[in-house]
Design a protein around this motif. Structure first.
Motif, PDB file in Angstrom:
ATOM      1  N   GLY A  18       0.824  -1.198   0.000  1.00  0.00           N
ATOM      2  CA  GLY A  18       0.000   0.000   0.000  1.00  0.00           C
ATOM      3  C   GLY A  18       0.854   1.241   0.000  1.00  0.00           C
ATOM      4  O   GLY A  18       2.014   1.205   0.356  1.00  0.00           O
ATOM      5  N   LEU A  19       0.275   2.324  -0.422  1.00  0.00           N
ATOM      6  CA  LEU A  19       0.976   3.601  -0.365  1.00  0.00           C
ATOM      7  C   LEU A  19       0.672   4.240   0.971  1.00  0.00           C
ATOM      8  O   LEU A  19      -0.463   4.256   1.424  1.00  0.00           O
ATOM      9  N   SER A  20       1.692   4.767   1.599  1.00  0.00           N
ATOM     10  CA  SER A  20       1.523   5.385   2.913  1.00  0.00           C
ATOM     11  C   SER A  20       2.215   6.731   2.946  1.00  0.00           C
ATOM     12  O   SER A  20       3.103   7.004   2.150  1.00  0.00           O
ATOM     13  N   ILE A  21       1.823   7.545   3.891  1.00  0.00           N
ATOM     14  CA  ILE A  21       2.447   8.848   4.099  1.00  0.00           C
ATOM     15  C   ILE A  21       3.220   8.779   5.408  1.00  0.00           C
ATOM     16  O   ILE A  21       2.694   8.338   6.430  1.00  0.00           O
ATOM     17  N   TYR A  22       4.471   9.189   5.352  1.00  0.00           N
ATOM     18  CA  TYR A  22       5.331   9.183   6.530  1.00  0.00           C
ATOM     19  C   TYR A  22       5.866  10.586   6.765  1.00  0.00           C
ATOM     20  O   TYR A  22       6.129  11.326   5.825  1.00  0.00           O
ATOM     21  N   GLU A  23       6.057  10.914   7.992  1.00  0.00           N
ATOM     22  CA  GLU A  23       6.639  12.203   8.356  1.00  0.00           C
ATOM     23  C   GLU A  23       8.140  12.198   8.035  1.00  0.00           C
ATOM     24  O   GLU A  23       8.816  11.190   8.218  1.00  0.00           O
ATOM     25  N   SER A  24       8.637  13.330   7.605  1.00  0.00           N
ATOM     26  CA  SER A  24      10.047  13.422   7.247  1.00  0.00           C
ATOM     27  C   SER A  24      10.974  13.216   8.438  1.00  0.00           C
ATOM     28  O   SER A  24      12.118  12.830   8.262  1.00  0.00           O
ATOM     29  N   VAL A  25      10.486  13.442   9.644  1.00  0.00           N
ATOM     30  CA  VAL A  25      11.337  13.250  10.822  1.00  0.00           C
ATOM     31  C   VAL A  25      11.678  11.780  11.028  1.00  0.00           C
ATOM     32  O   VAL A  25      12.595  11.457  11.783  1.00  0.00           O
ATOM     33  N   ASP A  26      10.985  10.886  10.337  1.00  0.00           N
ATOM     34  CA  ASP A  26      11.257   9.457  10.446  1.00  0.00           C
ATOM     35  C   ASP A  26      12.427   9.009   9.579  1.00  0.00           C
ATOM     36  O   ASP A  26      12.791   7.838   9.596  1.00  0.00           O
ATOM     37  N   PHE A  27      13.019   9.919   8.812  1.00  0.00           N
ATOM     38  CA  PHE A  27      14.060   9.558   7.869  1.00  0.00           C
ATOM     39  C   PHE A  27      15.329  10.381   8.082  1.00  0.00           C
ATOM     40  O   PHE A  27      15.272  11.495   8.567  1.00  0.00           O
ATOM     41  N   ILE A  28      16.431   9.820   7.648  1.00  0.00           N
ATOM     42  CA  ILE A  28      17.690  10.550   7.552  1.00  0.00           C
ATOM     43  C   ILE A  28      17.850  10.890   6.072  1.00  0.00           C
ATOM     44  O   ILE A  28      17.805  10.003   5.218  1.00  0.00           O
ATOM     45  N   PHE A  29      18.022  12.147   5.766  1.00  0.00           N
ATOM     46  CA  PHE A  29      18.129  12.567   4.380  1.00  0.00           C
ATOM     47  C   PHE A  29      19.575  12.487   3.925  1.00  0.00           C
ATOM     48  O   PHE A  29      20.466  13.079   4.532  1.00  0.00           O
ATOM     49  N   ILE A  30      19.782  11.735   2.854  1.00  0.00           N
ATOM     50  CA  ILE A  30      21.136  11.580   2.317  1.00  0.00           C
ATOM     51  C   ILE A  30      21.302  12.324   1.000  1.00  0.00           C
ATOM     52  O   ILE A  30      22.390  12.436   0.481  1.00  0.00           O
ATOM     53  N   ASN A  31      20.209  12.809   0.448  1.00  0.00           N
ATOM     54  CA  ASN A  31      20.245  13.487  -0.834  1.00  0.00           C
ATOM     55  C   ASN A  31      19.169  14.571  -0.806  1.00  0.00           C
ATOM     56  O   ASN A  31      18.019  14.291  -0.499  1.00  0.00           O
ATOM     57  N   ASP A  32      19.532  15.781  -1.136  1.00  0.00           N
ATOM     58  CA  ASP A  32      18.537  16.847  -1.105  1.00  0.00           C
ATOM     59  C   ASP A  32      18.093  17.273  -2.505  1.00  0.00           C
ATOM     60  O   ASP A  32      17.463  18.290  -2.673  1.00  0.00           O
ATOM     61  N   SER A  33      18.376  16.464  -3.503  1.00  0.00           N
ATOM     62  CA  SER A  33      17.928  16.755  -4.853  1.00  0.00           C
ATOM     63  C   SER A  33      16.482  16.318  -5.008  1.00  0.00           C
ATOM     64  O   SER A  33      16.135  15.164  -4.798  1.00  0.00           O
ATOM     65  N   LEU A  34      15.642  17.261  -5.375  1.00  0.00           N
ATOM     66  CA  LEU A  34      14.215  16.968  -5.538  1.00  0.00           C
ATOM     67  C   LEU A  34      13.755  17.271  -6.962  1.00  0.00           C
ATOM     68  O   LEU A  34      12.575  17.528  -7.191  1.00  0.00           O
ATOM     69  N   GLU A  35      14.680  17.203  -7.911  1.00  0.00           N
ATOM     70  CA  GLU A  35      14.370  17.550  -9.294  1.00  0.00           C
ATOM     71  C   GLU A  35      13.305  16.651  -9.907  1.00  0.00           C
ATOM     72  O   GLU A  35      12.544  17.083 -10.761  1.00  0.00           O
ATOM     73  N   ALA A  36      13.246  15.389  -9.494  1.00  0.00           N
ATOM     74  CA  ALA A  36      12.302  14.438 -10.091  1.00  0.00           C
ATOM     75  C   ALA A  36      10.956  14.424  -9.376  1.00  0.00           C
ATOM     76  O   ALA A  36      10.156  13.526  -9.586  1.00  0.00           O
ATOM     77  N   TYR A  37      10.716  15.417  -8.528  1.00  0.00           N
ATOM     78  CA  TYR A  37       9.496  15.431  -7.720  1.00  0.00           C
ATOM     79  C   TYR A  37       8.650  16.659  -8.012  1.00  0.00           C
ATOM     80  O   TYR A  37       9.165  17.757  -8.227  1.00  0.00           O
ATOM     81  N   PHE A  38       7.353  16.466  -7.970  1.00  0.00           N
ATOM     82  CA  PHE A  38       6.394  17.552  -8.023  1.00  0.00           C
ATOM     83  C   PHE A  38       6.176  18.011  -6.586  1.00  0.00           C
ATOM     84  O   PHE A  38       5.959  17.196  -5.704  1.00  0.00           O
ATOM     85  N   LYS A  39       6.255  19.313  -6.359  1.00  0.00           N
ATOM     86  CA  LYS A  39       6.096  19.856  -5.013  1.00  0.00           C
ATOM     87  C   LYS A  39       4.703  20.442  -4.873  1.00  0.00           C
ATOM     88  O   LYS A  39       4.249  21.202  -5.726  1.00  0.00           O
ATOM     89  N   GLU A  40       4.044  20.071  -3.793  1.00  0.00           N
ATOM     90  CA  GLU A  40       2.729  20.614  -3.486  1.00  0.00           C
ATOM     91  C   GLU A  40       2.755  21.128  -2.055  1.00  0.00           C
ATOM     92  O   GLU A  40       3.184  20.431  -1.143  1.00  0.00           O
ATOM     93  N   VAL A  41       2.319  22.368  -1.878  1.00  0.00           N
ATOM     94  CA  VAL A  41       2.299  22.971  -0.551  1.00  0.00           C
ATOM     95  C   VAL A  41       0.849  23.075  -0.102  1.00  0.00           C
ATOM     96  O   VAL A  41       0.012  23.638  -0.802  1.00  0.00           O
ATOM     97  N   LYS A  42       0.584  22.502   1.060  1.00  0.00           N
ATOM     98  CA  LYS A  42      -0.757  22.573   1.662  1.00  0.00           C
ATOM     99  C   LYS A  42      -0.586  23.175   3.048  1.00  0.00           C
ATOM    100  O   LYS A  42      -0.246  22.461   3.986  1.00  0.00           O
ATOM    101  N   GLY A  43      -0.758  24.481   3.130  1.00  0.00           N
ATOM    102  CA  GLY A  43      -0.528  25.163   4.402  1.00  0.00           C
ATOM    103  C   GLY A  43       0.946  25.121   4.739  1.00  0.00           C
ATOM    104  O   GLY A  43       1.780  25.633   4.009  1.00  0.00           O
ATOM    105  N   THR A  44       1.292  24.488   5.846  1.00  0.00           N
ATOM    106  CA  THR A  44       2.692  24.374   6.263  1.00  0.00           C
ATOM    107  C   THR A  44       3.306  23.043   5.841  1.00  0.00           C
ATOM    108  O   THR A  44       4.471  22.783   6.104  1.00  0.00           O
ATOM    109  N   VAL A  45       2.516  22.206   5.188  1.00  0.00           N
ATOM    110  CA  VAL A  45       3.005  20.890   4.780  1.00  0.00           C
ATOM    111  C   VAL A  45       3.472  20.934   3.334  1.00  0.00           C
ATOM    112  O   VAL A  45       2.767  21.412   2.448  1.00  0.00           O
TER     113      VAL A  45
END
Length: 185
Positions: A18-45
């Motif tokens: 299944g597809l799930s949504i996880y909070e970013s605090v649950d991950f360690i970020f090793i790459n900050d490139s987001l070129e392949a992603y669509f960004k959607e802002v909903k309020g502060t999220v």
């Protein structure tokens, strides 16, 4: 990471498919490139959705087992592995005992075109014919990767596997036969 690169949620595949949504605090970020992603802002999220699955009705199609959505999701996961992990990390993941069967398949796809002769020898030693006969889920993808390399280790692995498992899977038999037919060309 700067403020734009920090985000509050991230869609990911869980172990039950299944597809799930996880909070970013649950991950360690090793790459900050987001070129392949669509960004959607909903309020502060800030949500980021991989471009391959960012189309109307993706979730409906996914849960209705539409082949297009499954294919795009697999391509997105493969791209994520390729873009976010180095070749050495991928080699480590594929050879450790912690990666799931599904992860190993995506890792093998992500490794296409990146491996060296030393990596091929390591893969052959790790995935010997006895292991592959018991774990046949990897055979097609692994042999597809290894079949591009003409060396004694790969030749011997294909020969060992073929002598023990011929006839179990016609696609694998075809890969091995093509390898042997083209070995000296």
């Amino acid at each position: 990471m700067d403020g734009e690169k920090m985000f509050q949620s991230y869609r990911i595949i869980d172990d039950v498919g299944g597809l799930s949504i996880y909070e970013s605090v649950d991950f360690i970020f090793i790459n900050d490139s987001l070129e392949a992603y669509f960004k959607e802002v909903k309020g502060t999220v800030h949500e980021f959705i991989h471009e391959l699955i960012n189309y109307p009705n993706f979730y409906e199609e996914y849960y209705n087992d539409t082949p297009k959505s499954r294919e795009y999701l697999e391509l997105a996961k493969e791209a994520i592995y390729r873009e976010d992990c180095s070749k050495d990390e991928l080699m480590e993941f594929i050879c450790d005992g912690n990666s799931s069967h599904e992860e190993k398949l995506f890792i093998l796809k992500a490794l296409q075109g990146q491996v060296t002769e030393d990596d091929i020898v390591r893969l052959v030693k790790h995935f010997d014919s006895g292991f592959l006969i018991q774990n046949d889920y990897l055979v097609k993808e692994l042999f597809s990767l290894l079949g591009k390399y003409r060396n004694e280790e790969v030749y011997q692995l294909f020969l060992d596997y073929f002598s023990e498992a011929v006839g179990q899977d016609s696609k694998v038999d075809e890969l091995i036969t093509a390898y042997f037919d083209n070995y000296y060309q």
